[in-house]
Design an enzyme around this catalytic site. Structure first.
Site, PDB file in Angstrom:
ATOM      1  N   LYS A  89     -13.387   6.569   3.593  1.00  0.00           N
ATOM      2  CA  LYS A  89     -13.279   5.309   2.847  1.00  0.00           C
ATOM      3  C   LYS A  89     -13.613   4.094   3.727  1.00  0.00           C
ATOM      4  O   LYS A  89     -14.336   3.188   3.304  1.00  0.00           O
ATOM      5  CB  LYS A  89     -11.856   5.187   2.275  1.00  0.00           C
ATOM      6  N   LYS A 139      -8.767  -6.437   6.439  1.00  0.00           N
ATOM      7  CA  LYS A 139      -7.893  -5.314   6.853  1.00  0.00           C
ATOM      8  C   LYS A 139      -8.716  -4.040   7.041  1.00  0.00           C
ATOM      9  O   LYS A 139      -8.589  -3.337   8.050  1.00  0.00           O
ATOM     10  CB  LYS A 139      -6.826  -5.081   5.776  1.00  0.00           C
ATOM     11  N   LEU A 166      -0.878   0.459  -2.878  1.00  0.00           N
ATOM     12  CA  LEU A 166      -0.264  -0.669  -2.165  1.00  0.00           C
ATOM     13  C   LEU A 166      -1.267  -1.291  -1.196  1.00  0.00           C
ATOM     14  O   LEU A 166      -2.289  -0.685  -0.873  1.00  0.00           O
ATOM     15  CB  LEU A 166       0.970  -0.164  -1.408  1.00  0.00           C
ATOM     16  N   PRO A 167      -0.946  -2.494  -0.685  1.00  0.00           N
ATOM     17  CA  PRO A 167      -1.937  -3.173   0.171  1.00  0.00           C
ATOM     18  C   PRO A 167      -2.284  -2.431   1.467  1.00  0.00           C
ATOM     19  O   PRO A 167      -3.460  -2.202   1.747  1.00  0.00           O
ATOM     20  CB  PRO A 167      -1.285  -4.522   0.465  1.00  0.00           C
ATOM     21  N   THR A 208      -5.825   1.938   0.561  1.00  0.00           N
ATOM     22  CA  THR A 208      -6.689   2.102   1.740  1.00  0.00           C
ATOM     23  C   THR A 208      -5.857   1.743   2.960  1.00  0.00           C
ATOM     24  O   THR A 208      -5.477   0.581   3.137  1.00  0.00           O
ATOM     25  CB  THR A 208      -7.915   1.173   1.658  1.00  0.00           C
TER      26      THR A 208
HETATM   27  P1  NAD Z   1      -3.182  -6.171  -4.811  1.00  0.00           P
HETATM   28  O1  NAD Z   1      -2.651  -7.027  -3.724  1.00  0.00           O
HETATM   29  O2  NAD Z   1      -3.805  -6.792  -6.024  1.00  0.00           O
HETATM   30  O3  NAD Z   1      -2.012  -5.187  -5.336  1.00  0.00           O
HETATM   31  C1  NAD Z   1      -1.022  -4.603  -4.537  1.00  0.00           C
HETATM   32  C2  NAD Z   1       0.258  -4.511  -5.383  1.00  0.00           C
HETATM   33  O4  NAD Z   1       1.241  -3.786  -4.644  1.00  0.00           O
HETATM   34  C3  NAD Z   1       0.865  -5.877  -5.712  1.00  0.00           C
HETATM   35  O5  NAD Z   1       1.056  -5.974  -7.120  1.00  0.00           O
HETATM   36  C4  NAD Z   1       2.184  -5.885  -4.944  1.00  0.00           C
HETATM   37  O6  NAD Z   1       3.199  -6.600  -5.604  1.00  0.00           O
HETATM   38  C5  NAD Z   1       2.503  -4.405  -4.897  1.00  0.00           C
HETATM   39  N1  NAD Z   1       3.426  -4.003  -3.851  1.00  0.00           N
HETATM   40  C6  NAD Z   1       3.391  -4.283  -2.524  1.00  0.00           C
HETATM   41  N2  NAD Z   1       4.404  -3.687  -1.893  1.00  0.00           N
HETATM   42  C7  NAD Z   1       5.107  -3.002  -2.821  1.00  0.00           C
HETATM   43  C8  NAD Z   1       6.268  -2.175  -2.797  1.00  0.00           C
HETATM   44  N3  NAD Z   1       6.919  -1.941  -1.665  1.00  0.00           N
HETATM   45  N4  NAD Z   1       6.696  -1.651  -3.958  1.00  0.00           N
HETATM   46  C9  NAD Z   1       6.048  -1.884  -5.118  1.00  0.00           C
HETATM   47  N5  NAD Z   1       4.931  -2.647  -5.211  1.00  0.00           N
HETATM   48  C10 NAD Z   1       4.490  -3.202  -4.084  1.00  0.00           C
HETATM   49  O7  NAD Z   1      -4.205  -5.150  -4.124  1.00  0.00           O
HETATM   50  P2  NAD Z   1      -5.354  -4.267  -4.823  1.00  0.00           P
HETATM   51  O8  NAD Z   1      -6.619  -5.048  -4.865  1.00  0.00           O
HETATM   52  O9  NAD Z   1      -4.800  -3.650  -6.072  1.00  0.00           O
HETATM   53  O10 NAD Z   1      -5.545  -3.160  -3.680  1.00  0.00           O
HETATM   54  C11 NAD Z   1      -4.608  -2.124  -3.459  1.00  0.00           C
HETATM   55  C12 NAD Z   1      -5.188  -1.170  -2.435  1.00  0.00           C
HETATM   56  O11 NAD Z   1      -6.437  -0.650  -2.921  1.00  0.00           O
HETATM   57  C13 NAD Z   1      -5.491  -1.806  -1.069  1.00  0.00           C
HETATM   58  O12 NAD Z   1      -5.192  -0.890  -0.057  1.00  0.00           O
HETATM   59  C14 NAD Z   1      -6.997  -2.079  -1.151  1.00  0.00           C
HETATM   60  O13 NAD Z   1      -7.582  -2.100   0.138  1.00  0.00           O
HETATM   61  C15 NAD Z   1      -7.473  -0.917  -1.991  1.00  0.00           C
HETATM   62  N6  NAD Z   1      -8.703  -1.129  -2.757  1.00  0.00           N
HETATM   63  C16 NAD Z   1      -8.904  -2.275  -3.472  1.00  0.00           C
HETATM   64  C17 NAD Z   1     -10.077  -2.430  -4.190  1.00  0.00           C
HETATM   65  C18 NAD Z   1     -10.364  -3.683  -5.004  1.00  0.00           C
HETATM   66  O14 NAD Z   1     -11.531  -3.861  -5.451  1.00  0.00           O
HETATM   67  N7  NAD Z   1      -9.373  -4.541  -5.239  1.00  0.00           N
HETATM   68  C19 NAD Z   1     -11.048  -1.414  -4.200  1.00  0.00           C
HETATM   69  C20 NAD Z   1     -10.797  -0.252  -3.500  1.00  0.00           C
HETATM   70  C21 NAD Z   1      -9.615  -0.117  -2.782  1.00  0.00           C
END
Ligand code: NAD
Length: 305
Positions: free
Chosen positions: A177, A252, A68-69, A102
């Site tokens: 991280k 963030k 999740l975000p 994260t």
């Molecule tokens: P994103 O915004 O693409 O995906 C998050 C998903 O969570 C969305 O599909 C949203 O609809 C869903 N969501 C939110 N609240 C929810 C809930 N209560 N129930 C069900 N689903 C819910 O984000 P992302 O890029 O996939 O990143 C996710 C996490 O991973 C973040 O914490 C980010 O910091 C971390 N991260 C991302 C990357 C990257 O390259 N994108 C790399 C490493 C870590």
């Protein structure tokens, strides 16, 4: 952990969707849930089962993974808030929860300790490697929590990642991280300004990237995530900065790094500057673009002059 696990995967965004897909490809049984219906539909097409909400999605689950975000989403999902009940009320005892988001380590500790009061096991397992690593199944997992829970999670994490570290107790994965991401943001900014300096002086960014890759400026952003459009194929900079890792998520993470530095009274001037620059980039309307779009902060400036 036995092999025929019932896994529930919650959060199918840029990272969660390819991670869940790798579990399906490995022949595992996965039930998925996301607030966005088409994210769920894509995984169902690939063989996942689905549920109408998170509470029913975890019914009978041996293992729950969330991606999740931010911390507030993770806390609300597991512990509940004024609008929704938390999974804590429905998860079976001995369920293993792996949160790959994260988030701040304080929230990870709070969620983990509260779940433990119901004999539910929790590890924080944020990842590094981006969407490319998530798709290829080569993520780095950085785990905080009990060693025995880390060991129980290993066979599943190995289906999504290549390097899996135990960083220390609950919350330690999150601290490692955000140290990594603070460094990543500094490298992205430094790489962007160096490439633009080369361009402004008539050099080809591809040629100068090749030179720096064989010189002491070599780094991950230059090699695998070059911020200058059309130097590398299949990276966000060559696709209009779509997909990848959003500027707002980097903002963030830098906020989390600065909060951590305040608590430990650490000096982080480079991280602090990176935080300001990413905040400004977001304010200028780039929050939803990949974080390598910070390159435009330097190139737009130079085209105006
Ligand atoms: P994103 O915004 O693409 O995906 C998050 C998903 O969570 C969305 O599909 C949203 O609809 C869903 N969501 C939110 N609240 C929810 C809930 N209560 N129930 C069900 N689903 C819910 O984000 P992302 O890029 O996939 O990143 C996710 C996490 O991973 C973040 O914490 C980010 O910091 C971390 N991260 C991302 C990357 C990257 O390259 N994108 C790399 C490493 C870590």
């Amino acid at each position: 952990m036995h092999n025929n696990l019932n896994i529930t995967f919650i959060g199918l965004g840029n990272m969660g969707a390819p991670m869940a897909l790798n579990l399906l490809k490995a022949g595992m049984s996965v039930c998925v849930f996301d607030l966005v219906p088409h994210a769920v539909a894509n995984l169902v097409e690939q063989g996942a089962s689905k549920a109408d909400n998170a509470l029913t999605a975890v019914k009978g689950a041996d293992l729950v993974i969330s991606m999740l975000p931010a911390g507030k989403h993770v806390e609300a999902l597991y512990l509940g808030n004024e609008n929704q009940g938390g999974l804590i009320s429905v998860l079976d005892k001995q369920t293993l929860v792996i949160d790959c988001s994260t988030i701040d380590s304080a929230t990870a500790q709070k969620v983990g300790k509260t779940l433990a009061t119901k004999n539910i096991h929790f590890i924080d397992a944020p990842v590094s490697g981006g969407v490319g690593g998530a798709t290829a199944g080569t993520l780095t997992f950085i785990v905080g929590g009990e060693k025995s829970d880390y060991e129980a999670a290993l066979p599943v994490l190995q289906k999504m990642g290549k390097n899996i570290f135990h960083a220390g107790p609950l919350g330690a994965g999150q601290v490692a991280k955000i140290c990594n991401n603070m460094l990543l943001s500094v490298l992205m900014l430094g790489t962007s300004e160096a490439l633009q300096l080369a361009i402004d002086n008539g050099l080809d960014p591809k040629v100068v990237s090749d030179i720096m890759l064989q010189s002491s400026g070599r780094n991950w952003t230059l090699e695998l995530y070059n911020p200058c459009p059309n130097v590398l194929p299949n990276v966000p900079s060559s696709k209009g900065y779509q997909g990848g890792f959003m500027t707002d998520l980097m903002k963030k993470d830098l906020g989390l790094a600065m909060d951590t530095a305040v608590k430990s009274q650490s000096s982080t001037p480079m991280g602090s500057l990176a935080q300001s620059l990413y905040a400004m980039h977001s304010l200028q309307g780039n929050g939803q673009l990949d974080f390598s779009s910070i390159f435009s902060m330097f190139s737009k400036h130079s085209t105006k002059s």
